[in-house]
Design a protein around this motif. Structure first.
Motif, mmCIF file in Angstrom:
data_model
loop_
_atom_site.group_PDB
_atom_site.id
_atom_site.type_symbol
_atom_site.label_atom_id
_atom_site.label_comp_id
_atom_site.label_asym_id
_atom_site.label_seq_id
_atom_site.Cartn_x
_atom_site.Cartn_y
_atom_site.Cartn_z
ATOM 1 N N UNK A 189 67.848 25.424 -8.898
ATOM 2 C CA UNK A 189 67.441 26.339 -9.960
ATOM 3 C C UNK A 189 66.302 27.235 -9.493
ATOM 4 N N UNK A 190 65.366 26.670 -8.745
ATOM 5 C CA UNK A 190 64.244 27.470 -8.221
ATOM 6 C C UNK A 190 64.745 28.513 -7.223
ATOM 7 N N UNK A 191 65.682 28.127 -6.369
ATOM 8 C CA UNK A 191 66.275 29.080 -5.418
ATOM 9 C C UNK A 191 67.000 30.194 -6.170
ATOM 10 N N UNK A 192 67.715 29.823 -7.239
ATOM 11 C CA UNK A 192 68.422 30.822 -8.048
ATOM 12 C C UNK A 192 67.456 31.806 -8.708
ATOM 13 N N UNK A 193 66.326 31.309 -9.169
ATOM 14 C CA UNK A 193 65.324 32.187 -9.789
ATOM 15 C C UNK A 193 64.768 33.158 -8.759
ATOM 16 N N UNK A 194 64.383 32.640 -7.599
ATOM 17 C CA UNK A 194 63.834 33.505 -6.551
ATOM 18 C C UNK A 194 64.896 34.511 -6.093
ATOM 19 N N UNK A 220 69.601 38.321 -15.582
ATOM 20 C CA UNK A 220 68.648 37.816 -16.578
ATOM 21 C C UNK A 220 69.157 36.498 -17.160
ATOM 22 N N UNK A 221 70.442 36.467 -17.495
ATOM 23 C CA UNK A 221 71.033 35.245 -18.049
ATOM 24 C C UNK A 221 70.960 34.093 -17.046
ATOM 25 N N UNK A 222 71.185 34.388 -15.771
ATOM 26 C CA UNK A 222 71.134 33.341 -14.739
ATOM 27 C C UNK A 222 69.713 32.817 -14.553
ATOM 28 N N UNK A 223 68.736 33.698 -14.607
ATOM 29 C CA UNK A 223 67.334 33.270 -14.481
ATOM 30 C C UNK A 223 66.954 32.390 -15.670
ATOM 31 N N UNK A 224 67.364 32.808 -16.867
ATOM 32 C CA UNK A 224 67.103 31.984 -18.061
ATOM 33 C C UNK A 224 67.772 30.623 -17.909
ATOM 34 N N UNK A 248 68.506 29.029 -15.210
ATOM 35 C CA UNK A 248 67.775 28.242 -14.207
ATOM 36 C C UNK A 248 66.477 27.683 -14.783
ATOM 37 N N UNK A 249 65.783 28.495 -15.565
ATOM 38 C CA UNK A 249 64.554 28.016 -16.215
ATOM 39 C C UNK A 249 64.864 26.872 -17.175
ATOM 40 N N UNK A 250 65.964 26.990 -17.900
ATOM 41 C CA UNK A 250 66.369 25.925 -18.816
ATOM 42 C C UNK A 250 66.723 24.644 -18.057
ATOM 43 N N UNK A 251 67.379 24.776 -16.905
ATOM 44 C CA UNK A 251 67.705 23.589 -16.099
ATOM 45 C C UNK A 251 66.436 22.895 -15.606
ATOM 46 N N UNK A 252 65.463 23.691 -15.161
ATOM 47 C CA UNK A 252 64.192 23.118 -14.704
ATOM 48 C C UNK A 252 63.492 22.413 -15.859
ATOM 49 N N UNK A 253 63.458 23.064 -17.017
ATOM 50 C CA UNK A 253 62.815 22.485 -18.195
ATOM 51 C C UNK A 253 63.516 21.198 -18.622
ATOM 52 N N UNK A 254 64.837 21.205 -18.596
ATOM 53 C CA UNK A 254 65.601 20.016 -18.966
ATOM 54 C C UNK A 254 65.321 18.875 -17.997
ATOM 55 N N UNK A 255 65.234 19.184 -16.716
ATOM 56 C CA UNK A 255 64.966 18.157 -15.709
ATOM 57 C C UNK A 255 63.575 17.564 -15.909
ATOM 58 N N UNK A 315 78.424 32.896 -1.498
ATOM 59 C CA UNK A 315 77.106 32.329 -1.275
ATOM 60 C C UNK A 315 77.148 31.587 0.058
ATOM 61 N N UNK A 316 76.167 31.837 0.879
ATOM 62 C CA UNK A 316 76.029 31.086 2.124
ATOM 63 C C UNK A 316 75.099 29.931 1.789
ATOM 64 N N UNK A 317 75.687 28.777 1.507
ATOM 65 C CA UNK A 317 74.876 27.663 1.010
ATOM 66 C C UNK A 317 74.810 26.500 1.993
ATOM 67 N N UNK A 318 74.346 26.809 3.174
ATOM 68 C CA UNK A 318 74.204 25.775 4.193
ATOM 69 C C UNK A 318 73.231 24.700 3.708
ATOM 70 N N UNK A 319 72.137 25.136 3.092
ATOM 71 C CA UNK A 319 71.118 24.213 2.609
ATOM 72 C C UNK A 319 71.229 23.964 1.106
ATOM 73 N N UNK A 320 71.650 24.971 0.380
ATOM 74 C CA UNK A 320 71.647 24.960 -1.081
ATOM 75 C C UNK A 320 72.385 23.759 -1.661
ATOM 76 N N UNK A 321 73.544 23.440 -1.132
ATOM 77 C CA UNK A 321 74.351 22.363 -1.713
ATOM 78 C C UNK A 321 73.688 20.997 -1.602
ATOM 79 N N UNK A 322 72.786 20.829 -0.626
ATOM 80 C CA UNK A 322 72.108 19.539 -0.482
ATOM 81 C C UNK A 322 70.821 19.458 -1.304
#
Length: 179
Positions: free
Chosen positions: A93-98, A157-161, A163-170, A79-86
């Motif tokens: 989670x939204x980036x992971x869904x997209x 599919x599992x990763x999208x789910x 991520x949705x769960x992380x957003x919902x939990x937050x 993963x090239x996560x120049x921005x992601x880690x911050x």
């Protein structure tokens, strides 16, 4: 309700990939031992078999193509996560869904559909090795392309789910902070 049902599917997919990973990890050990045996036989006894050498290639293909989904599952993929880690966990989670919907799923579905006829053709003729004495199962090796894309779509599919769960939990955590 829907997220609870989805969470059960996510756990089933993750469990499947964990079992597959455990199986594939044994392939790595077999590959190392076979490579050692090939070297000893070739340089120690001047003996060698094409099928034995090809079996290392088959195992190598299985390790990478069947292990890729587990690598995604444990977030060890490149993963090239120049921005992601911050980013905040919600934004990650939204980036992971997209990423899953725009990149992972379409690319792997494309690989599946573009490879399908290629694999079917190999099965129709039970394609075997072009090398004399090679493994007569190239059609099985080619089938790994379909298995790879299928397992990646499942894990996507599992990763999208997840991520949705992380957003919902937050959202629930944020609501509790306000109250």
């Amino acid at each position: 309700m829907l997220l609870n049902h989805a969470a059960k599917w996510q756990k089933k997919i993750d469990s499947f990939h964990l079992l597959l990973c455990q199986l594939v990890s044994w392939f790595t050990l077999c590959m190392v031992l076979l490579t050692f045996l090939i070297v000893v036989l070739r340089y120690g006894f001047n003996m060698g078999w094409v099928a034995m050498q090809e079996s290392v290639m088959y195992l190598h293909g299985m390790v990478f193509l069947l292990g890729a989904a587990h690598t995604l599952r444990v977030n060890e993929h490149v993963r090239v996560d120049i921005f992601y880690r911050s980013f905040s966990p919600t934004k990650q989670a939204k980036v992971d869904i997209v990423g899953g919907l725009v990149l992972l799923m379409p690319v792997n579905l494309f690989i599946f559909f573009i490879s399908f006829e290629y694999v079917v053709s190999a099965w129709k003729i039970l394609e075997d090795s072009q090398a004399a004495g090679g493994i007569p199962a190239v059609f099985l090796l080619k089938s790994l392309l379909l298995a790879f894309s299928f397992t990646m779509v499942l894990q996507g599919i599992a990763e999208i789910i997840s991520s949705l769960l992380r957003i919902n939990q937050q959202k629930h955590i944020d609501k509790e902070k306000v109250q």
